[in-house]
Motif scaffolding. Structure first.
Motif, PDB file in Angstrom:
ATOM      1  N   ALA A  42       0.833  -1.206   0.000  1.00  0.00           N
ATOM      2  CA  ALA A  42       0.000   0.000   0.000  1.00  0.00           C
ATOM      3  C   ALA A  42       0.864   1.252   0.000  1.00  0.00           C
ATOM      4  CB  ALA A  42      -0.921  -0.013   1.220  1.00  0.00           C
ATOM      5  N   LEU A  43       1.920   1.256   0.805  1.00  0.00           N
ATOM      6  CA  LEU A  43       2.811   2.414   0.861  1.00  0.00           C
ATOM      7  C   LEU A  43       3.527   2.608  -0.467  1.00  0.00           C
ATOM      8  CD1 LEU A  43       4.028   4.751   2.408  1.00  0.00           C
ATOM      9  CD2 LEU A  43       5.662   3.153   3.446  1.00  0.00           C
ATOM     10  N   ALA A  44       3.903   1.528  -1.123  1.00  0.00           N
ATOM     11  CA  ALA A  44       4.529   1.624  -2.447  1.00  0.00           C
ATOM     12  C   ALA A  44       3.581   2.309  -3.428  1.00  0.00           C
ATOM     13  CB  ALA A  44       4.924   0.241  -2.949  1.00  0.00           C
ATOM     14  N   SER A  45       2.306   1.980  -3.366  1.00  0.00           N
ATOM     15  CA  SER A  45       1.313   2.631  -4.227  1.00  0.00           C
ATOM     16  C   SER A  45       1.212   4.118  -3.923  1.00  0.00           C
ATOM     17  CB  SER A  45      -0.065   1.990  -4.041  1.00  0.00           C
ATOM     18  OG  SER A  45      -0.062   0.677  -4.510  1.00  0.00           O
ATOM     19  N   GLU A  46       1.227   4.459  -2.645  1.00  0.00           N
ATOM     20  CA  GLU A  46       1.156   5.873  -2.249  1.00  0.00           C
ATOM     21  C   GLU A  46       2.402   6.640  -2.700  1.00  0.00           C
ATOM     22  OE1 GLU A  46      -1.265   7.763  -0.797  1.00  0.00           O
ATOM     23  OE2 GLU A  46      -2.602   6.038  -0.973  1.00  0.00           O
ATOM     24  N   LEU A  47       3.565   6.003  -2.624  1.00  0.00           N
ATOM     25  CA  LEU A  47       4.801   6.655  -3.073  1.00  0.00           C
ATOM     26  C   LEU A  47       4.765   6.916  -4.577  1.00  0.00           C
ATOM     27  CD1 LEU A  47       7.372   4.624  -0.941  1.00  0.00           C
ATOM     28  CD2 LEU A  47       6.778   7.038  -0.651  1.00  0.00           C
ATOM     29  N   CYS A  48       4.195   5.989  -5.329  1.00  0.00           N
ATOM     30  CA  CYS A  48       4.038   6.185  -6.782  1.00  0.00           C
ATOM     31  C   CYS A  48       3.040   7.299  -7.061  1.00  0.00           C
ATOM     32  CB  CYS A  48       3.570   4.905  -7.450  1.00  0.00           C
ATOM     33  SG  CYS A  48       4.876   3.717  -7.636  1.00  0.00           S
ATOM     34  N   ARG A  49       1.939   7.282  -6.340  1.00  0.00           N
ATOM     35  CA  ARG A  49       0.912   8.309  -6.520  1.00  0.00           C
ATOM     36  C   ARG A  49       1.485   9.704  -6.253  1.00  0.00           C
ATOM     37  NH1 ARG A  49      -3.088   5.925  -4.099  1.00  0.00           N
ATOM     38  NH2 ARG A  49      -4.067   5.293  -6.013  1.00  0.00           N
ATOM     39  N   ALA A  50       2.419   9.798  -5.319  1.00  0.00           N
ATOM     40  CA  ALA A  50       3.048  11.085  -4.995  1.00  0.00           C
ATOM     41  C   ALA A  50       4.114  11.471  -6.014  1.00  0.00           C
ATOM     42  CB  ALA A  50       3.661  11.019  -3.594  1.00  0.00           C
ATOM     43  N   GLY A  51       4.398  10.566  -6.950  1.00  0.00           N
ATOM     44  CA  GLY A  51       5.382  10.866  -7.976  1.00  0.00           C
ATOM     45  C   GLY A  51       6.816  10.642  -7.543  1.00  0.00           C
ATOM     46  N   LEU A  52       7.012   9.925  -6.461  1.00  0.00           N
ATOM     47  CA  LEU A  52       8.359   9.684  -5.952  1.00  0.00           C
ATOM     48  C   LEU A  52       9.028   8.498  -6.642  1.00  0.00           C
ATOM     49  CD1 LEU A  52       7.557  10.315  -2.207  1.00  0.00           C
ATOM     50  CD2 LEU A  52       8.767  11.841  -3.764  1.00  0.00           C
ATOM     51  N   TYR A  53       8.227   7.597  -7.227  1.00  0.00           N
ATOM     52  CA  TYR A  53       8.730   6.450  -7.986  1.00  0.00           C
ATOM     53  C   TYR A  53       7.853   6.292  -9.229  1.00  0.00           C
ATOM     54  CZ  TYR A  53      11.603   5.340  -4.012  1.00  0.00           C
ATOM     55  OH  TYR A  53      12.531   5.416  -3.020  1.00  0.00           O
TER      56      TYR A  53
END
Length: 138
Positions: free
Chosen positions: A111-122
């Motif tokens: 879930a955190l990986a998805s949030e990091l992608c959504r934030a444009g960090l990955y």
């Protein structure tokens, strides 16, 4: 036209202490880019336990129970809780304390990986997961 400057959300020391949180640093993720959902998930992933007052002070979330509910329904992560009695200014109150059980760590990581992608960090969830497993993303 001037651009608005974004101020990152405050990051607290938290109540971490498990073997996973030692490899992660709170400074390694620009929390200002994460949504409140992402900030709360990150805090729980790093070992913090939160009440709604903690969430407001540390992460700018004024309605933690709603955020917890959204995390659980969106990602299927079960977040543990217990009710505590706290002394208030005029009387005692009951508040819920939330934390991430060790058995939910893998689901929270996805879930955190998805949030990091959504934030444009990955760029991809796979990149974010790899960074989380190496301890570099959280």
């Amino acid at each position: 036209m001037t651009q608005k400057q974004q101020t990152p959300a405050p990051v607290a020391a938290g109540n971490g202490g498990d073997e996973h949180s030692t490899a992660l640093t709170r400074e390694s993720t620009p929390v200002g880019r994460l949504t409140k959902r992402g900030r709360i998930l990150r805090a729980l992933y790093l070992g913090e336990s939160l009440t709604r007052l903690d969430a407001w002070k540390r992460h700018g979330d004024a309605c933690l129970p709603s955020t917890i509910s959204e995390l659980q329904s969106r990602y299927g992560v079960t977040i543990a809780r217990r009710t505590e009695r706290v002394e208030g200014r005029f009387s005692a109150a009951h508040v819920a304390r939330y934390w991430l059980a060790p058995t939910e760590r893998e689901a929270a990581q996805c879930a955190l990986a998805s949030e990091l992608c959504r934030a444009g960090l990955y760029r991809t969830v796979g990149e974010a997961l790899e960074a989380l497993r190496e301890g570099a993303a959280a």
